[in-house]
Design an enzyme around this catalytic site. Structure first.
Site, mmCIF file in Angstrom:
data_model
loop_
_atom_site.group_PDB
_atom_site.id
_atom_site.type_symbol
_atom_site.label_atom_id
_atom_site.label_comp_id
_atom_site.label_asym_id
_atom_site.label_seq_id
_atom_site.Cartn_x
_atom_site.Cartn_y
_atom_site.Cartn_z
ATOM 1 C CG HIS A 71 -1.963 -1.049 1.216
ATOM 2 N ND1 HIS A 71 -2.946 -1.131 2.178
ATOM 3 C CD2 HIS A 71 -2.223 -2.060 0.353
ATOM 4 C CE1 HIS A 71 -3.750 -2.142 1.909
ATOM 5 N NE2 HIS A 71 -3.334 -2.730 0.804
ATOM 6 C CD GLU A 73 -1.681 4.073 3.550
ATOM 7 O OE1 GLU A 73 -1.422 3.298 2.604
ATOM 8 O OE2 GLU A 73 -2.840 4.365 3.879
ATOM 9 C CB CYS A 107 -5.948 -0.733 5.334
ATOM 10 S SG CYS A 107 -4.354 -1.574 5.426
ATOM 11 C CB CYS A 110 -1.444 1.167 6.495
ATOM 12 S SG CYS A 110 -1.131 0.445 4.864
#
Lengths: 186, 346
Positions: A71, A73, A107, A110
């Site tokens: 992701h 992040e 999420c 993360c």
């Protein structure tokens, strides 16, 4: 969720970006998200700022790496670690003064990663109803998890509608790499 | 990896030293919640079906379809062997003295004896232990999931299956020890393709070099590497390895369609020596792991201890998690980690 909740480390209380900082860096994040959308990528913009300098920047790299954890992040956090190494600075002392600006709520994974690295503040646009780890599905940001780094403070809702619109536009196009979804009963 | 597999195949009896138990959702593992209701003895047994019909229309037990309306009294030789559930206390009309008349206006009252309060289970039982507890209060119907019942008894896996699971977890333990030798936390993980009975990736904790490289995260990237992706190089850790798909997987011509190519961790099982943290648990959701087996719990664990991310209703991928595989050996690894903490004064 009260903005003052979720601060565990003492350094966090005194550390918070100004409204001008949030406006400025969130607009950079939105610019990144817009660019991603225009090139057919997940429209999430994400940057990490330490002492008014961007030390990490990320976009979703799940498809090219075949690693579903890449992701934006996570990519940005890796850049922060690299930046610390290059600058010969201690990871923890940098992270404790680094803010994540991201167009969508991080999420659950993360959010836990941000805790593990002791990031004190996360500013995000819209909430993430499917996977959100700052309250939407679980509240990892403020949960009592003493073995999982430090809690962080969330500044949410900045240009939320715009962030949602970009995601909606993107998800109207199908992800060709995903398997055919099974029909759900509920 | 091949010699190691052969070595452990001979020690099937070691698999008798542990039991794998399922980590069920909160709904499946919580205590039986009870609510109060009025019941009354049936004076004339022959009127039972008539009474049940009338009660069903007057006080339908909405949302309590699992409750049986009539029960047989436990004590033998009672003048009224049957009792019927009249209504929930919360549904009864407000009154000072409870009587059949006040509960059942217009119904011939002589069919029922004096009402009394009972406790009935508020929700349908999902597991046999819940069913047995619920039934102690009031007869309850139960749609049994046989696999869950067998799993809760710790008998889901046959001795040959346990021998294979033992071997996989042993590889994870070996990797954990190799990681410990490098100064990492003693945590190891193995990703397996159960259809091919093949180890896809073995990894250990590498957080000494990267704070997010927990064993599970390492394995997920090694699986990506095995599929031509991945974004890290773990070559400096000899115990972190992946196996590229075997050649016969590509020889099956028709199977070469996109659908049969491995897609992240779909259909794979993970063996990990201790319960994954929130980050790793959610990484496994994103990676669409098939099943997870772990040895021992962890303080902030997300597959049973602090959360049950594999059973989280709002998430789009749910899967089975079992704990206790090689529990003793995995607990011993935790004590190695305790030494690390003491050494570094944390």
């Amino acid at each position: 969720m009260g903005p003052e909740e979720g601060c565990e480390a003492e350094a966090v209380d005194s550390f918070c970006p100004s409204d001008e900082d949030v406006d400025k860096w969130m607009s950079s994040a939105f610019h990144m998200a817009r660019e991603a959308l225009e090139t057919g990528e997940v429209p999430v913009g994400c940057l990490m700022v330490y002492k008014d300098e961007v030390v990490g920047k990320g976009r979703n790299e799940v498809n090219e790496t075949k690693n579903a954890t890449r992701h934006a992040e996570m990519v940005a956090l890796d850049q922060v670690l690299d930046w610390c190494r290059r600058s010969s600075l201690d990871v923890r002392s940098v992270c404790e003064q680094t803010v994540l600006y991201v167009t969508v709520e991080p999420c659950i994974m993360c959010a836990a990663a941000l805790r593990l690295l002791n990031i004190p503040v996360v500013a995000y646009g819209c909430s993430n109803e499917r996977f959100g780890g700052c309250g939407s599905v679980l509240d990892v940001s403020s949960a009592h998890l003493p073995q999982t780094g430090t809690k962080f403070k969330c500044v949410s809702g900045h240009r939320a509608e715009e962030a949602v619109e970009m995601l909606k536009t993107f998800y109207k196009q199908e992800n060709p790499n995903a398997p055919k979804p099974k029909t759900r009963k509920d | 990896m091949e010699p190691q597999m052969k070595r452990w195949k001979g020690s099937a009896c070691d698999a008798d030293s542990w039991v794998a138990y399922p980590v069920l959702s909160d709904e499946q593992s919580q205590d039986v919640e009870l609510i109060e209701a009025f019941a009354a003895p049936i004076v004339n047994k022959k009127e039972t079906s008539q009474l049940v019909r009338e009660l069903n229309s007057l006080y339908p037990l909405n949302g309590l379809q699992h409750i049986k309306r009539v029960r047989a009294r436990k004590e033998k030789g009672s003048p009224h062997p049957l009792e019927v559930l009249v209504c929930l206390v919360s549904d009864a009309p407000d009154m000072k003295v409870v009587s059949v008349d006040s509960l059942l206006p217009g119904v011939k009252p002589d069919g029922l004896g004096e009402p009394f309060v009972v406790k009935v289970p508020a929700r349908a039982p999902l597991t046999r232990p819940q069913f047995e507890l619920a039934s102690q209060h009031w007869p309850t119907s139960f749609h049994e999931d046989k696999q869950v019942t067998v799993a809760l008894r710790g008998e889901l896996f046959s001795p040959p299956q346990k021998a294979v699971m033992h071997m996989y977890m042993m590889s994870a333990v070996t990797a954990a020890k190799a990681g410990r030798e490098l100064g990492m936390e003693a945590v190891g993980a193995v990703v397996v393709d159960p259809a091919m009975e093949r180890i896809v990736a073995v990894g250990h904790d590498c957080r000494g070099d990267h704070p997010l490289h927990h064993a599970v995260m390492v394995c997920i990237d090694l699986v990506a590497r095995s599929q031509g992706g991945g974004c890290y190089c773990f070559d400096s850790y000899p115990a972190c390895q992946f196996t590229p798909p075997t050649s016969n997987m590509f020889q099956n011509g028709p199977d070469l369609e996109a659908g049969s190519q491995p897609y992240i961790c779909t259909g794979y099982d993970l063996y990990v020596t201790r319960e994954p943290c929130v980050m790793c648990a959610m990484a496994l959701v994103h990676s669409r792991i098939g099943r997870v087996f772990y040895g021992t719990g962890s303080a902030d664990g997300a597959f049973g201890t602090k959360f049950k991310i594999h059973a989280q209703k709002d998430l789009n991928h749910r899967f089975e998690v079992y704990k206790g595989v090689l529990s003793k050996q995995c607990e011993d690894l935790s004590s190695l980690n305790d030494h690390i903490k003491k050494d570094s004064g944390q």
